[in-house]
Design a protein around this motif. Structure first.
Motif, PDB file in Angstrom:
ATOM      1  N   ASN A 225     -12.231  31.788 -25.311  1.00 35.12           N
ATOM      2  CA  ASN A 225     -12.169  32.823 -24.261  1.00 35.12           C
ATOM      3  C   ASN A 225     -10.546  33.260 -24.040  1.00 35.12           C
ATOM      4  O   ASN A 225     -10.362  32.780 -22.902  1.00 35.12           O
ATOM      5  CB  ASN A 225     -12.780  32.588 -23.006  1.00 35.12           C
ATOM      6  N   ALA A 226      -9.918  34.263 -24.638  1.00 35.40           N
ATOM      7  CA  ALA A 226      -8.275  34.021 -24.793  1.00 35.40           C
ATOM      8  C   ALA A 226      -7.834  34.962 -24.173  1.00 35.40           C
ATOM      9  O   ALA A 226      -8.375  35.920 -22.989  1.00 35.40           O
ATOM     10  CB  ALA A 226      -8.009  34.473 -26.243  1.00 35.40           C
ATOM     11  N   ASN A 227      -6.751  34.780 -23.079  1.00 32.32           N
ATOM     12  CA  ASN A 227      -6.046  35.400 -22.506  1.00 32.32           C
ATOM     13  C   ASN A 227      -4.236  35.891 -22.913  1.00 32.32           C
ATOM     14  O   ASN A 227      -4.146  34.954 -23.868  1.00 32.32           O
ATOM     15  CB  ASN A 227      -5.085  34.742 -21.223  1.00 32.32           C
ATOM     16  N   ALA A 228      -4.323  37.487 -23.015  1.00 35.46           N
ATOM     17  CA  ALA A 228      -3.615  38.098 -23.903  1.00 35.46           C
ATOM     18  C   ALA A 228      -1.816  36.776 -23.074  1.00 35.46           C
ATOM     19  O   ALA A 228      -1.110  37.057 -24.169  1.00 35.46           O
ATOM     20  CB  ALA A 228      -3.636  39.195 -23.912  1.00 35.46           C
ATOM     21  N   TYR A 229      -2.224  37.047 -22.500  1.00 41.47           N
ATOM     22  CA  TYR A 229      -0.366  36.313 -21.998  1.00 41.47           C
ATOM     23  C   TYR A 229      -0.427  35.417 -21.849  1.00 41.47           C
ATOM     24  O   TYR A 229       1.223  35.359 -22.192  1.00 41.47           O
ATOM     25  CB  TYR A 229      -1.184  36.431 -20.130  1.00 41.47           C
ATOM     26  N   LEU A 300      -5.924  31.123 -34.224  1.00 40.44           N
ATOM     27  CA  LEU A 300      -7.515  30.896 -33.750  1.00 40.44           C
ATOM     28  C   LEU A 300      -8.015  32.313 -33.392  1.00 40.44           C
ATOM     29  O   LEU A 300      -7.576  32.974 -31.422  1.00 40.44           O
ATOM     30  CB  LEU A 300      -8.187  29.600 -32.658  1.00 40.44           C
ATOM     31  N   VAL A 301      -9.400  32.551 -33.286  1.00 38.15           N
ATOM     32  CA  VAL A 301      -9.894  34.397 -33.122  1.00 38.15           C
ATOM     33  C   VAL A 301     -11.160  33.857 -33.180  1.00 38.15           C
ATOM     34  O   VAL A 301     -12.032  33.285 -33.422  1.00 38.15           O
ATOM     35  CB  VAL A 301      -9.411  35.346 -34.039  1.00 38.15           C
ATOM     36  N   LYS A 302     -11.851  34.296 -31.582  1.00 32.81           N
ATOM     37  CA  LYS A 302     -13.085  34.638 -31.213  1.00 32.81           C
ATOM     38  C   LYS A 302     -12.804  36.358 -30.650  1.00 32.81           C
ATOM     39  O   LYS A 302     -12.618  36.582 -29.573  1.00 32.81           O
ATOM     40  CB  LYS A 302     -13.186  33.679 -29.544  1.00 32.81           C
ATOM     41  N   ALA A 303     -13.874  36.615 -31.644  1.00 33.86           N
ATOM     42  CA  ALA A 303     -13.878  38.033 -32.192  1.00 33.86           C
ATOM     43  C   ALA A 303     -15.449  38.932 -31.579  1.00 33.86           C
ATOM     44  O   ALA A 303     -16.461  37.713 -32.166  1.00 33.86           O
ATOM     45  CB  ALA A 303     -13.584  38.780 -32.543  1.00 33.86           C
ATOM     46  N   ASN A 304     -15.809  39.688 -30.966  1.00 33.19           N
ATOM     47  CA  ASN A 304     -17.080  40.195 -30.486  1.00 33.19           C
ATOM     48  C   ASN A 304     -17.857  39.044 -30.239  1.00 33.19           C
ATOM     49  O   ASN A 304     -19.237  39.501 -31.295  1.00 33.19           O
ATOM     50  CB  ASN A 304     -17.715  40.820 -31.762  1.00 33.19           C
ATOM     51  N   SER A 305     -18.079  37.963 -29.684  1.00 32.06           N
ATOM     52  CA  SER A 305     -19.141  37.074 -28.937  1.00 32.06           C
ATOM     53  C   SER A 305     -18.353  36.946 -27.671  1.00 32.06           C
ATOM     54  O   SER A 305     -17.612  37.296 -27.101  1.00 32.06           O
ATOM     55  CB  SER A 305     -18.936  35.952 -29.333  1.00 32.06           C
ATOM     56  N   GLU A 306     -19.656  36.930 -27.133  1.00 33.35           N
ATOM     57  CA  GLU A 306     -20.162  36.807 -25.381  1.00 33.35           C
ATOM     58  C   GLU A 306     -18.734  37.202 -24.912  1.00 33.35           C
ATOM     59  O   GLU A 306     -18.173  37.146 -23.921  1.00 33.35           O
ATOM     60  CB  GLU A 306     -20.061  34.985 -25.341  1.00 33.35           C
ATOM     61  N   GLY A 307     -18.625  38.561 -25.405  1.00 34.84           N
ATOM     62  CA  GLY A 307     -17.486  39.961 -24.158  1.00 34.84           C
ATOM     63  C   GLY A 307     -16.257  39.462 -24.558  1.00 34.84           C
ATOM     64  O   GLY A 307     -15.839  40.229 -24.223  1.00 34.84           O
ATOM     65  N   VAL A 342     -20.888  33.999 -33.604  1.00 35.51           N
ATOM     66  CA  VAL A 342     -21.660  35.185 -32.481  1.00 35.51           C
ATOM     67  C   VAL A 342     -23.151  35.195 -31.815  1.00 35.51           C
ATOM     68  O   VAL A 342     -23.886  34.710 -32.765  1.00 35.51           O
ATOM     69  CB  VAL A 342     -21.304  36.312 -33.390  1.00 35.51           C
ATOM     70  N   TYR A 343     -23.378  35.937 -31.196  1.00 30.42           N
ATOM     71  CA  TYR A 343     -25.063  36.673 -30.698  1.00 30.42           C
ATOM     72  C   TYR A 343     -24.865  37.301 -29.570  1.00 30.42           C
ATOM     73  O   TYR A 343     -23.298  37.175 -28.472  1.00 30.42           O
ATOM     74  CB  TYR A 343     -25.715  34.820 -30.620  1.00 30.42           C
ATOM     75  N   SER A 344     -25.564  37.878 -29.646  1.00 30.72           N
ATOM     76  CA  SER A 344     -25.973  39.368 -28.637  1.00 30.72           C
ATOM     77  C   SER A 344     -27.194  39.565 -28.254  1.00 30.72           C
ATOM     78  O   SER A 344     -28.511  38.856 -29.038  1.00 30.72           O
ATOM     79  CB  SER A 344     -25.800  40.364 -30.014  1.00 30.72           C
ATOM     80  N   GLU A 345     -27.251  39.647 -27.680  1.00 34.28           N
ATOM     81  CA  GLU A 345     -28.760  40.367 -26.306  1.00 34.28           C
ATOM     82  C   GLU A 345     -29.456  41.802 -26.846  1.00 34.28           C
ATOM     83  O   GLU A 345     -30.393  41.803 -27.232  1.00 34.28           O
ATOM     84  CB  GLU A 345     -28.682  40.318 -24.549  1.00 34.28           C
ATOM     85  N   HIS A 346     -28.571  42.703 -28.205  1.00 33.31           N
ATOM     86  CA  HIS A 346     -29.701  43.188 -29.147  1.00 33.31           C
ATOM     87  C   HIS A 346     -30.325  42.469 -29.934  1.00 33.31           C
ATOM     88  O   HIS A 346     -30.854  43.706 -30.638  1.00 33.31           O
ATOM     89  CB  HIS A 346     -28.404  44.465 -29.532  1.00 33.31           C
ATOM     90  N   ASP A 347     -30.187  41.011 -30.217  1.00 36.34           N
ATOM     91  CA  ASP A 347     -31.479  40.626 -31.565  1.00 36.34           C
ATOM     92  C   ASP A 347     -32.177  40.068 -31.038  1.00 36.34           C
ATOM     93  O   ASP A 347     -31.446  38.791 -31.123  1.00 36.34           O
ATOM     94  CB  ASP A 347     -30.736  40.128 -32.789  1.00 36.34           C
ATOM     95  N   PRO A 348     -33.697  40.066 -30.255  1.00 44.14           N
ATOM     96  CA  PRO A 348     -33.887  39.904 -29.539  1.00 44.14           C
ATOM     97  C   PRO A 348     -35.023  38.124 -30.241  1.00 44.14           C
ATOM     98  O   PRO A 348     -35.638  37.307 -29.531  1.00 44.14           O
ATOM     99  CB  PRO A 348     -35.058  40.353 -29.086  1.00 44.14           C
TER     100      PRO A 348
END
Length: 715
Positions: A225-229, A300-307, A342-348
């Motif tokens: 859950n990265a910080n760009a800084y 290492l990239v976490k993308a489109n997951s948990e915000g 990845v997981y989404s609230e839009h896939d119930p």
């Protein structure tokens, strides 16, 4: 009289206190207690001769001096020549013609990080040679040789040829720039960013030593859950200081890349991976990093997951995002580790299916320097999960295993859980990707599909507690991860034996019972937390303690009720053909086993099936009785762990003995808490009494539901 009593008490305190705070981990280098064996070692080791003079070779010499001083009681002299019974070490390029001719066939068998340890006779002199193709390979060989002495093994007629089976072997630190650690249970981050780059804590050096000793060759310094800084000029200078410390130990640094960094740091209006200005920003930033750190490992990239932001924010896909960064780091031989969590609230329908659905269609489309990093199971580091179906479904893509060493769902640092048992269980699972024998281990090490790039990651359990991991027993999981990352076919029993001998004692009266205690500990936790395939019933947010009743959170897949679906008719998540059909994401040979309630392993029963409370288990018990007895069995196992440890006082220093004793008592109390709270909750639906042999709960269900932990660590 009072003075005499005071002096007597003081004397008793002194003689009963044997201090060992655990800081040295498994590099204790205690004097070999077996005098005959120690004499044999001394007779076979008269001097040390080093080939080469690099930083790494000098580190290896320092380690040998430290090791021999402790293990043998005296350092060996440094010799400029090779005499009889000399320990000779150095890389292949420095070996004499005569030595090289004797070792060439072995050197041909190893890779760039491998090593050879061999008893060799030259000109009538019997010597032990440690060598490899590179200095780092030699360093690994030195640590292996010292481990032989630590574990009291023979050094006569040595013939060891070994190489790591996986290329990229990294720790993922979920450390934030303010020194908090997400899912960290051993204090604050060891990275003191405010004092870097000027102040180099000795702990950084000892961290590197520990990792090199078990073959870990990379570290991702910052939270997914990265910080760009972290990519700013000021922090690149700090990262460089750490990279300089780690380099002689063969450890590369990696950073998490926040996908929106071009906006947050670069002032751009978009982070679209196909935008020319965005691509140029990443090229310039990458060049800046590599100018400071020429051996920087990559992102290492976490993308489109948990915000977390990602390419999907701009109508792109994971391939677009990963390949853009891969092209940017490729000129520097860098890599991209792109997480598939990845997981989404839009896939119930079923959270377990989403990663497969998002990634498998893109098999073969990722650049050669991209590793798709996949958690061991499809949900989230549960005490037990079936292997992730992606491991059987992407033969054209290098898949990097992600294990969690820190115990987010396993009682934090207070519960003794020997995780190599969990890791090995997953690695041994058969995906049937290319027929029978297509194990997860073969997918990860690349041998199943001849992958050129392979990797494995472990989410670190390291903090600034004096013993590194909060609980000395959990050092075994850091150690065990490293050993399995080097060789995913090692047995947990071998790993437990090594770690106990290096960390505590070689006394068989200690080794035998405590080794068994470790090997049984993971199953105990499964039993008292999530037996028979139950999962994700921990309290939400902090994941501390049971919370199967939680059902009021805004997203369905954040609620434990979503996963167990208990009602009057039964319990369990139906992932069979009649349910979400998550079983269909596995190869048919695996899917057919999981899909059929009669063939589904009972350890995964409620993961894949919703079954009535009176369903008959293989032992003839009803599902309700079997579940209740499993919860009780877990409690009994922890009671046995306490009883075993209580007998170890003669073999362990006082400080670590008492620390572990206290944690085991906490674990027993919390195992009972788990048992009582879960059984009271599920009993509402089963309507059945507790079977004989299960202890009555200590409190009411309302009491357990009232417990709140707003300041649980690592949240």
């Amino acid at each position: 009289m009072l003075k005499k009593v005071f002096l007597l008490v003081l004397f008793c305190i002194c003689i009963n206190t044997s201090a060992n705070n655990g800081y040295k981990l498994w590099l204790q280098y205690k004097l070999v207690e077996n005098e005959a064996l120690r004499a044999n070692y001394v007779s076979n080791l008269k001097a040390i001769h080093a080939f080469g003079d690099s930083e790494t070779i000098n580190m290896a010499m320092n380690e040998l001096d430290l090791g021999f001083s402790g293990l043998l009681g005296t350092p060996l002299k440094h010799s400029k020549t090779i005499n009889n019974k000399t320990l000779v070490f150095g890389s292949e390029s420095f070996l004499s013609t005569q030595l090289k001719s004797k070792l060439q066939s072995d050197l041909n068998k190893i890779n760039s990080e491998g090593f050879v340890i061999k008893s060799v006779q030259v000109a009538g002199n019997q010597n032990i040679v440690i060598t490899g193709k590179t200095d780092v390979g030699v360093l690994y060989g030195v640590y292996h040789f010292l481990r032989l002495l630590q574990t009291n093994q023979s050094i006569e007629n040595l013939n060891i040829v070994d190489s790591p089976k996986i290329d990229i072997r990294v720790l993922n630190h979920w450390d934030n720039l303010d020194r908090t650690v997400e899912r960290g249970y051993a204090g604050f981050s060891i990275w003191d960013w405010h004092r870097l780059p000027g102040y180099i804590d000795k702990r950084y050096i000892d961290y590197a030593r520990a990792n090199a000793s078990i073959g870990i060759n990379g570290t991702v310094l910052t939270n997914v859950n990265a910080n760009a800084y972290i990519l700013s000029e000021a922090y690149i200078e700090k990262v460089k200081a750490l990279a300089d410390v780690f380099r002689p130990y063969g450890i590369k640094v990696y950073l998490t890349a926040r996908f929106s960094a071009p906006i947050e740091l670069g002032g751009l209006k978009t982070a679209d991976p196909l935008d020319k200005e965005v691509i140029q920003w990443w090229k310039d930033k990458t060049a800046e990093i590599y100018k400071a750190i020429p051996d920087f490992g990559g992102f290492l990239v976490k993308a489109n997951s948990e915000g977390q932001p990602g390419p999907q924010n701009y109508g792109r896909n994971h391939v677009d995002g990963a390949n853009m960064l891969a092209e940017v780091v490729a000129p520097y031989n860098g890599i991209v580790m792109w997480r598939a969590f990845v997981y989404s609230e839009h896939d119930p329908e079923d959270r377990a299916k989403q990663a497969y659905d998002e990634f498998v269609p893109y098999d073969g489309q990722f650049k050669d320097n991209v590793l798709v990093q996949v958690k061991n199971g499809a949900i989230d580091f549960q005490p037990r999960e079936p292997f992730h179906p992606m491991f059987g479904a992407m033969p054209k893509t290098p898949l990097m295993m992600e294990f969690q060493i820190t115990q987010e769902y396993l009682g934090f640092s207070t519960h003794t859980v020997f995780l190599p048992e969990l890791f090995k269980e997953v690695l041994e699972e058969d995906t049937w990707q290319k027929g029978k024998g297509s194990t997860v281990a073969k997918v990860v090490d690349g041998t199943l599909s001849n992958k050129k790039l392979t990797g494995i990651a472990g989410v670190a359990n390291i903090g600034n507690d004096i013993n590194w991991t909060g609980n000395t027993m959990l050092q075994a999981n850091w150690y065990g991860y490293g050993r399995l990352a080097w060789n995913p076919y090692l047995e947990p029993k071998t790993i437990a034996d090594e770690w106990l001998r290096c960390t505590f004692s070689n006394n068989s009266n200690f080794i035998n019972p405590v080794e068994q205690m470790l090997l049984d500990s993971r199953e105990a936790v499964v039993n008292y937390m999530t037996p028979l395939g139950l999962h994700h019933i921990m309290d939400t947010g902090h994941h501390y303690g049971p919370g199967p009743w939680v059902s009021d959170l805004s997203r369905p897949e954040w609620n434990p009720k979503y996963y167990h679906k208990a009602d009057k008719l039964g319990v369990g998540f139906d992932r069979s053909k009649s349910g979400s059909h998550a079983t269909g994401q596995y190869k048919s040979e695996v899917a057919n086993v999981f899909d059929n309630v009669e063939t589904c392993p009972e350890k995964y029963l409620l993961w894949f099936h919703h079954l009535p409370w009176d369903y008959k288990l293989k032992n003839g018990k009803s599902l309700w009785d079997g579940m209740a007895l499993k919860y009780q069995e877990g409690v009994n196992q922890v009671a046995d762990m306490n009883a075993t440890w209580s007998k170890m006082k003669p073999y362990v220093d006082a400080e670590r003995y008492h620390e572990i004793s206290m944690f085991l008592k906490i674990q027993l109390n919390e195992a009972k808490w788990w048992r009582d709270a879960c059984l009271l909750y599920f009993q509402q639906f089963s309507g059945e009494d507790l079977p004989a042999g299960v202890e009555s709960p200590a409190h009411t269900l309302e009491y357990y539901q009232s417990l709140k932990f707003p300041y649980a660590p690592g949240n």
